[in-house]
Design a protein around this motif. Structure first.
Motif, mmCIF file in Angstrom:
data_model
loop_
_atom_site.group_PDB
_atom_site.id
_atom_site.type_symbol
_atom_site.label_atom_id
_atom_site.label_comp_id
_atom_site.label_asym_id
_atom_site.label_seq_id
_atom_site.Cartn_x
_atom_site.Cartn_y
_atom_site.Cartn_z
ATOM 1 N N THR A 20 35.694 54.731 41.450
ATOM 2 C CA THR A 20 35.836 55.245 42.819
ATOM 3 C C THR A 20 35.527 56.736 42.867
ATOM 4 O O THR A 20 34.780 57.195 43.732
ATOM 5 N N TYR A 24 32.174 57.966 44.939
ATOM 6 C CA TYR A 24 32.580 58.366 46.289
ATOM 7 C C TYR A 24 31.683 59.448 46.919
ATOM 8 O O TYR A 24 31.354 59.332 48.104
ATOM 9 N N ASP A 27 28.704 57.821 48.421
ATOM 10 C CA ASP A 27 29.047 57.083 49.628
ATOM 11 C C ASP A 27 29.197 58.030 50.821
ATOM 12 O O ASP A 27 28.794 57.707 51.933
ATOM 13 N N VAL A 72 39.094 60.314 49.839
ATOM 14 C CA VAL A 72 39.161 59.558 48.591
ATOM 15 C C VAL A 72 40.590 59.095 48.294
ATOM 16 O O VAL A 72 40.790 58.052 47.669
ATOM 17 N N LYS A 75 41.133 55.751 49.865
ATOM 18 C CA LYS A 75 40.345 54.757 49.130
ATOM 19 C C LYS A 75 41.029 54.389 47.821
ATOM 20 O O LYS A 75 41.058 53.223 47.429
ATOM 21 N N SER A 79 42.576 50.569 46.512
ATOM 22 C CA SER A 79 42.085 49.818 45.350
ATOM 23 C C SER A 79 43.127 49.625 44.289
ATOM 24 O O SER A 79 44.222 49.967 44.344
#
Length: 79
Positions: A20, A24, A27, A72, A75, A79
Protein backbone atom coordinates in the motif's frame (compact mmCIF):
# COMPACT_ATOMS: atom_id res chain seq x y z
CA UNK A 1 8.44 -27.12 11.81
CA UNK A 2 5.75 -25.13 9.94
CA UNK A 3 5.32 -21.43 10.66
CA UNK A 4 2.76 -20.50 13.30
CA UNK A 5 -0.55 -18.91 12.41
CA UNK A 6 0.56 -15.69 14.08
CA UNK A 7 3.74 -15.42 12.02
CA UNK A 8 1.80 -16.05 8.79
CA UNK A 9 -0.76 -13.38 9.73
CA UNK A 10 1.99 -10.94 10.68
CA UNK A 11 3.85 -11.53 7.41
CA UNK A 12 0.62 -10.96 5.47
CA UNK A 13 -0.19 -7.70 7.21
CA UNK A 14 3.36 -6.38 6.85
CA UNK A 15 3.40 -7.20 3.14
CA UNK A 16 0.00 -5.57 2.67
CA UNK A 17 1.17 -2.40 4.41
CA UNK A 18 4.36 -2.31 2.34
CA UNK A 19 2.52 -2.71 -0.94
CA UNK A 20 0.00 0.00 0.00
CA UNK A 21 2.74 2.47 0.96
CA UNK A 22 4.80 1.76 -2.15
CA UNK A 23 1.95 2.01 -4.69
CA UNK A 24 -0.16 4.76 -3.11
CA UNK A 25 1.72 7.72 -4.70
CA UNK A 26 1.11 6.23 -8.15
CA UNK A 27 -2.58 5.91 -7.36
CA UNK A 28 -2.69 9.56 -6.25
CA UNK A 29 -1.05 10.66 -9.52
CA UNK A 30 -3.49 8.49 -11.50
CA UNK A 31 -6.42 10.11 -9.68
CA UNK A 32 -5.19 13.60 -10.57
CA UNK A 33 -4.70 12.56 -14.20
CA UNK A 34 -8.23 11.15 -14.34
CA UNK A 35 -9.62 14.33 -12.83
CA UNK A 36 -7.87 16.32 -15.55
CA UNK A 37 -7.62 19.61 -13.65
CA UNK A 38 -5.20 21.01 -11.11
CA UNK A 39 -6.44 22.87 -8.00
CA UNK A 40 -6.54 26.13 -10.01
CA UNK A 41 -8.67 24.60 -12.78
CA UNK A 42 -5.93 24.32 -15.41
CA UNK A 43 -5.87 21.11 -17.48
CA UNK A 44 -3.42 18.34 -16.56
CA UNK A 45 -2.08 16.14 -19.37
CA UNK A 46 0.90 14.23 -17.95
CA UNK A 47 2.57 12.91 -14.83
CA UNK A 48 4.99 15.82 -15.07
CA UNK A 49 2.03 18.25 -14.92
CA UNK A 50 0.76 16.54 -11.76
CA UNK A 51 4.16 16.70 -10.09
CA UNK A 52 4.79 20.34 -11.03
CA UNK A 53 1.33 21.79 -10.37
CA UNK A 54 0.00 19.68 -7.53
CA UNK A 55 2.92 18.21 -5.61
CA UNK A 56 5.71 20.77 -6.07
CA UNK A 57 3.64 23.90 -6.69
CA UNK A 58 5.35 25.76 -3.81
CA UNK A 59 8.84 24.41 -4.48
CA UNK A 60 10.42 21.16 -3.38
CA UNK A 61 9.91 20.19 0.24
CA UNK A 62 9.27 17.00 2.16
CA UNK A 63 5.84 18.31 3.12
CA UNK A 64 4.86 18.63 -0.55
CA UNK A 65 6.24 15.18 -1.27
CA UNK A 66 4.05 13.72 1.47
CA UNK A 67 1.00 15.17 -0.30
CA UNK A 68 1.24 12.09 -2.52
CA UNK A 69 0.32 10.09 0.59
CA UNK A 70 -2.82 12.09 1.46
CA UNK A 71 -5.44 9.58 2.60
CA UNK A 72 -3.06 6.65 3.07
CA UNK A 73 -4.07 6.22 6.73
CA UNK A 74 -7.65 5.42 5.80
CA UNK A 75 -6.45 3.01 3.12
CA UNK A 76 -4.21 1.25 5.65
CA UNK A 77 -7.10 0.87 8.08
CA UNK A 78 -9.24 -0.70 5.37
CA UNK A 79 -6.64 -3.31 4.45
Amino acid sequence: MPPSDFSVALAGSVSSAFSTVSVYPLDTIKTHLNKGLDPEGKPIHSVDDVLQRVVFRDGYSVRNLFSLYAGVRAKMLMS
